[in-house]
Design a protein around this motif. Structure first.
Motif, mmCIF file in Angstrom:
data_model
loop_
_atom_site.group_PDB
_atom_site.id
_atom_site.type_symbol
_atom_site.label_atom_id
_atom_site.label_comp_id
_atom_site.label_asym_id
_atom_site.label_seq_id
_atom_site.Cartn_x
_atom_site.Cartn_y
_atom_site.Cartn_z
ATOM 1 N N HIS A 197 -16.941 5.053 -1.190
ATOM 2 C CA HIS A 197 -16.856 3.605 -1.389
ATOM 3 C C HIS A 197 -18.239 2.971 -1.288
ATOM 4 C CE1 HIS A 197 -12.426 3.631 0.112
ATOM 5 N NE2 HIS A 197 -12.488 3.763 -1.198
ATOM 6 N N ARG A 244 -9.590 -1.432 4.117
ATOM 7 C CA ARG A 244 -8.259 -1.700 3.557
ATOM 8 C C ARG A 244 -7.413 -0.432 3.469
ATOM 9 N NH1 ARG A 244 -11.120 -5.178 0.041
ATOM 10 N NH2 ARG A 244 -11.024 -3.646 -1.619
ATOM 11 N N TYR A 245 -8.041 0.727 3.449
ATOM 12 C CA TYR A 245 -7.316 1.991 3.361
ATOM 13 C C TYR A 245 -6.694 2.409 4.686
ATOM 14 C CZ TYR A 245 -8.710 3.379 -1.327
ATOM 15 O OH TYR A 245 -8.842 3.470 -2.683
ATOM 16 N N ASN A 299 -18.413 -0.338 -0.674
ATOM 17 C CA ASN A 299 -18.190 -1.514 0.153
ATOM 18 C C ASN A 299 -17.345 -1.143 1.373
ATOM 19 O OD1 ASN A 299 -16.989 -3.972 1.163
ATOM 20 N ND2 ASN A 299 -17.549 -4.963 -0.768
ATOM 21 N N ARG A 309 -5.255 7.569 1.525
ATOM 22 C CA ARG A 309 -5.071 6.594 2.608
ATOM 23 C C ARG A 309 -4.859 7.314 3.938
ATOM 24 N NH1 ARG A 309 -1.324 2.679 3.142
ATOM 25 N NH2 ARG A 309 -2.891 1.493 4.240
ATOM 26 N N THR A 359 -13.645 -2.239 1.454
ATOM 27 C CA THR A 359 -12.722 -1.387 0.700
ATOM 28 C C THR A 359 -12.198 -0.274 1.592
ATOM 29 O OG1 THR A 359 -13.948 -1.841 -1.321
ATOM 30 C CG2 THR A 359 -12.486 0.071 -1.357
ATOM 31 N N THR A 360 -13.082 0.369 2.326
ATOM 32 C CA THR A 360 -12.681 1.451 3.228
ATOM 33 C C THR A 360 -11.718 0.926 4.279
ATOM 34 O OG1 THR A 360 -14.818 2.510 2.878
ATOM 35 C CG2 THR A 360 -13.539 3.245 4.796
ATOM 36 N N HIS A 377 0.827 -1.201 0.000
ATOM 37 C CA HIS A 377 0.000 0.000 0.000
ATOM 38 C C HIS A 377 0.864 1.253 0.000
ATOM 39 C CE1 HIS A 377 -3.703 -2.177 0.642
ATOM 40 N NE2 HIS A 377 -3.161 -2.837 1.643
ATOM 41 N N ARG A 404 -9.492 11.178 -4.821
ATOM 42 C CA ARG A 404 -8.619 10.376 -5.676
ATOM 43 C C ARG A 404 -7.896 11.336 -6.620
ATOM 44 N NH1 ARG A 404 -13.741 7.773 -5.754
ATOM 45 N NH2 ARG A 404 -13.663 5.686 -4.836
ATOM 46 N N MET A 423 -16.663 5.505 4.945
ATOM 47 C CA MET A 423 -17.104 4.908 3.683
ATOM 48 C C MET A 423 -17.848 5.950 2.836
ATOM 49 S SD MET A 423 -19.470 1.525 3.439
ATOM 50 C CE MET A 423 -20.840 1.658 2.327
#
Length: 189
Positions: A165, A173-174, A167, A143, A170-171, A4, A42, A160
């Motif tokens: 996001h 994992r950040y 899901n 991140r 997914t959030t 990451h 992003r 989220m």
């Protein structure tokens, strides 16, 4: 397992901003970086944002950016909330921008046209590298944004929504688990 992007602590973020202040296009690059760190955008969204997305009809900076599906990942629009610090940064930046058309890109490349997501990624990755922040990339700000919120106790559901996001996994994992957070957690027992 994929590696990451490195998240920056406050001291490292300040070091990055100090470095950027001494570079060409310092004001532009500062705001680009801060949109990722303070608003969780992003890099492709930053590249796609237009003046009219940020500035209201009375000339003031909006408190949110409404991105269309074409400006985001995942084929659905999202709203990016801007805190007071980010709005102040945008206001200062816009004082030096000549607006020919409100639909023009907020950030222009050296050729005065809009950045692509890829070209802006290269610019941002180069800034991190030149600033000596190994492992940091165009994804570090996003991140770090979510990691900082998690460290302040913001729920994953709220994060989220802020990240856009669909899901919750997914959030999650950040979020980077920094050593100080782990130490503080065991001290709660």
């Amino acid at each position: 397992m994929t590696k990451h992007a490195r998240t920056l602590n406050e001291r490292e973020l300040q070091r990055l901003l100090d470095y950027v202040a001494k570079t060409k296009n310092a004001k532009r690059n500062r705001v680009i970086l801060l949109l990722t760190h303070l608003a969780g955008m992003r890099i492709g969204e930053v590249a796609a944002v237009r003046i009219c997305d940020v500035v209201s009809s009375d000339g003031s900076v909006r408190d949110e950016i409404n991105l269309t599906a074409e400006q985001t990942k995942g084929k659905r629009g999202r709203t990016v909330l801007l805190n007071e610090r980010m709005r102040a940064e945008l206001t200062r930046y816009l004082q030096g921008v000549t607006v020919a058309d409100p639909k023009q890109a907020l950030f222009a490349s050296q050729r005065s046209d809009a950045f692509t997501a890829n070209s802006l990624t290269q610019v941002v990755n180069g800034i991190y590298k030149q600033a000596g922040l190994d492992g940091a990339s165009s994804h570090s700000g996003r991140r770090g944004f979510l990691t900082n919120l998690a460290e302040k106790g913001v729920s994953v559901r709220v994060m989220m929504a802020l990240a856009g996001h669909a899901n919750m996994a997914t959030t999650q994992r950040y979020i980077d688990l920094r050593p100080g957070v782990l130490r503080n957690a065991v001290e709660l027992v």
